[in-house]
Motif scaffolding. Structure first.
Motif, PDB file in Angstrom:
ATOM      1  N   GLN A  57      -2.111  10.812  13.106  1.00 28.47           N
ATOM      2  CA  GLN A  57      -1.555   9.933  12.012  1.00 28.47           C
ATOM      3  C   GLN A  57      -1.827  10.342  10.548  1.00 28.47           C
ATOM      4  O   GLN A  57      -3.016  10.958  10.357  1.00 28.47           O
ATOM      5  CB  GLN A  57      -2.369   8.447  12.260  1.00 28.47           C
ATOM      6  N   SER A  58      -1.024  10.423   9.857  1.00 29.26           N
ATOM      7  CA  SER A  58      -1.133  10.844   8.394  1.00 29.26           C
ATOM      8  C   SER A  58      -1.861   9.941   7.298  1.00 29.26           C
ATOM      9  O   SER A  58      -2.363  10.335   6.596  1.00 29.26           O
ATOM     10  CB  SER A  58       0.282  11.123   7.875  1.00 29.26           C
ATOM     11  N   PHE A  59      -1.803   8.748   7.661  1.00 27.70           N
ATOM     12  CA  PHE A  59      -2.331   7.569   6.575  1.00 27.70           C
ATOM     13  C   PHE A  59      -1.799   7.828   5.443  1.00 27.70           C
ATOM     14  O   PHE A  59      -2.300   7.458   4.221  1.00 27.70           O
ATOM     15  CB  PHE A  59      -3.862   7.643   6.738  1.00 27.70           C
ATOM     16  N   HIS A  60      -0.547   8.141   5.384  1.00 26.30           N
ATOM     17  CA  HIS A  60       0.096   8.195   3.989  1.00 26.30           C
ATOM     18  C   HIS A  60       0.592   6.649   3.658  1.00 26.30           C
ATOM     19  O   HIS A  60       0.710   5.821   4.443  1.00 26.30           O
ATOM     20  CB  HIS A  60       1.452   8.741   4.228  1.00 26.30           C
ATOM     21  N   ARG A  61       0.389   6.397   2.280  1.00 24.25           N
ATOM     22  CA  ARG A  61       0.360   5.070   1.773  1.00 24.25           C
ATOM     23  C   ARG A  61       1.823   4.846   1.559  1.00 24.25           C
ATOM     24  O   ARG A  61       2.389   5.321   0.496  1.00 24.25           O
ATOM     25  CB  ARG A  61      -0.415   4.686   0.693  1.00 24.25           C
ATOM     26  N   PHE A  62       2.816   4.183   2.081  1.00 26.01           N
ATOM     27  CA  PHE A  62       4.333   4.044   1.795  1.00 26.01           C
ATOM     28  C   PHE A  62       4.301   2.720   1.172  1.00 26.01           C
ATOM     29  O   PHE A  62       5.258   2.750   0.015  1.00 26.01           O
ATOM     30  CB  PHE A  62       4.911   3.566   3.225  1.00 26.01           C
ATOM     31  N   THR A  63       3.382   1.727   1.222  1.00 28.13           N
ATOM     32  CA  THR A  63       3.461   0.606   0.166  1.00 28.13           C
ATOM     33  C   THR A  63       2.092   0.275  -0.072  1.00 28.13           C
ATOM     34  O   THR A  63       1.086   0.658   0.410  1.00 28.13           O
ATOM     35  CB  THR A  63       4.179  -0.493   0.972  1.00 28.13           C
ATOM     36  N   ALA A  64       1.894  -0.710  -0.767  1.00 24.00           N
ATOM     37  CA  ALA A  64       0.575  -1.436  -1.454  1.00 24.00           C
ATOM     38  C   ALA A  64      -0.034  -1.817  -0.179  1.00 24.00           C
ATOM     39  O   ALA A  64      -1.322  -1.979  -0.145  1.00 24.00           O
ATOM     40  CB  ALA A  64       0.757  -2.421  -2.277  1.00 24.00           C
ATOM     41  N   HIS A  65       0.716  -2.388   1.065  1.00 20.97           N
ATOM     42  CA  HIS A  65      -0.083  -3.059   2.231  1.00 20.97           C
ATOM     43  C   HIS A  65      -0.161  -2.052   3.427  1.00 20.97           C
ATOM     44  O   HIS A  65      -0.713  -2.514   4.385  1.00 20.97           O
ATOM     45  CB  HIS A  65       0.990  -4.126   2.665  1.00 20.97           C
ATOM     46  N   THR A  66       0.043  -0.912   3.246  1.00 14.37           N
ATOM     47  CA  THR A  66      -0.065  -0.044   4.250  1.00 14.37           C
ATOM     48  C   THR A  66      -1.669   0.356   4.467  1.00 14.37           C
ATOM     49  O   THR A  66      -2.653   0.344   3.646  1.00 14.37           O
ATOM     50  CB  THR A  66       0.193   1.737   3.995  1.00 14.37           C
ATOM     51  N   LEU A  67      -2.062   0.342   5.931  1.00 14.16           N
ATOM     52  CA  LEU A  67      -3.357   0.608   6.243  1.00 14.16           C
ATOM     53  C   LEU A  67      -3.378   2.203   6.192  1.00 14.16           C
ATOM     54  O   LEU A  67      -3.147   3.031   6.739  1.00 14.16           O
ATOM     55  CB  LEU A  67      -3.715   0.398   7.657  1.00 14.16           C
ATOM     56  N   ALA A  68      -4.397   2.548   5.077  1.00 11.48           N
ATOM     57  CA  ALA A  68      -4.290   4.086   4.919  1.00 11.48           C
ATOM     58  C   ALA A  68      -5.573   4.610   5.245  1.00 11.48           C
ATOM     59  O   ALA A  68      -6.109   5.715   4.891  1.00 11.48           O
ATOM     60  CB  ALA A  68      -4.313   4.133   3.204  1.00 11.48           C
ATOM     61  N   SER A  69      -6.470   4.315   6.193  1.00 13.03           N
ATOM     62  CA  SER A  69      -7.476   4.807   6.705  1.00 13.03           C
ATOM     63  C   SER A  69      -7.641   4.646   8.093  1.00 13.03           C
ATOM     64  O   SER A  69      -7.325   3.857   8.631  1.00 13.03           O
ATOM     65  CB  SER A  69      -8.819   4.827   6.031  1.00 13.03           C
TER      66      SER A  69
END
Length: 263
Positions: free
Chosen positions: A163-175
């Motif tokens: 998983q890259s955990f790139h933040r696509f939106t303000a709601h993306t789980l990024a970790s």
């Protein structure tokens, strides 16, 4: 490119080159491939020639560009028929789509990513990323999280590493930690959400497709927009989606994905 094992050798490298052409999304010239290739010029050219000779790639001499070959199309069709849930699930997702009028996605896990194997558009379609045959991230899609939540620990760990955990939106789980907390919540309630995590305005509810022993073989989702409904509204569809997922699993398990006798 696909992660290679220590014994993949020449075949693995050739498949990497095939992936490079496929991911371009259009006919691509040798110089473009060379710019992003980890292989020397002569090696890359040799792989391209072999793939072209075998019909996996096609070469347009006028444009001096490579594209996917007809043989690959035949193999893809065979894979879709033999390994995909789509042919099995078709009557059930057709019925679900006609009943609820929203977008239906059928997905499977591929190398830690989501492969959309079928889709039914809503009565009033909305433009979105997902299409049958596309690959998307697992950590920020409803179908992806539904599958991750019910995978065995070893398979889950391998998927998490991809998983890259790139933040696509303000709601993306990024970790990783945020995703693990979400997966635990999904296990407890039995279904997953996409809370505008991959695309703004797009929400969904998703359930895993599980064999009787709990093995994940896919996921099913109903997707809509925040302008049309809410997560609470989608929640009301969960019992009907679960019925469909159970029916697909039963049909798949009976002849396509049988459980192995471990005794």
């Amino acid at each position: 490119m696909t992660e290679q094992g220590p014994g993949d050798g020449t075949v693995g490298k050739a498949l990497d080159v095939l992936d490079m052409v496929a991911m371009s999304g259009r006919p691509v010239r040798f110089t473009e491939l060379l710019a992003s290739s980890p292989y020397p010029k002569a090696t890359l050219y040799r792989f391209l020639q072999t793939l072209t000779n075998q019909g996996m790639l096609a070469y347009d001499a006028d444009r001096q560009a490579y594209s996917l070959g007809v043989r690959l199309v035949r193999l893809a069709h065979a894979a879709w028929s033999q390994s995909s849930l789509a042919p099995i699930a078709r009557p059930w997702i057709d019925a679900l789509s006609a009943e609820i009028g929203e977008t239906i996605h059928l997905a499977q896990m591929d190398q830690g990513q989501v492969l959309y194997v079928d889709k039914r558009n809503a009565a009033r379609p909305v433009e979105m990323f997902s299409q049958a045959g596309k690959v998307g991230p697992a950590y920020c899609t409803g179908v992806g999280k539904a599958m991750l939540a019910f995978m065995e620990q070893d398979a889950l760990e391998q998927a998490l590493q991809r998983q890259s955990f790139h933040r696509f939106t303000a709601h993306t789980l990024a970790s990783r930690d945020a995703l693990l907390d979400e997966l635990q919540a999904i296990r407890l309630r039995g279904h997953a959400y996409d809370r505008e995590e991959h695309e703004p305005g797009i929400i969904c509810v998703a359930l895993p497709i599980l064999t009787r022993s709990g093995r994940v073989i896919g996921a099913l989702s109903v997707t809509s927009t925040v302008n049309r409904t809410s997560l609470e509204g989608l929640d009301r569809l969960v019992p009907r989606i679960r019925e469909t997922a159970v029916a697909i699993a039963a049909e798949a398990e009976s002849w396509r994905f049988p459980e192995q006798d471990k005794t």
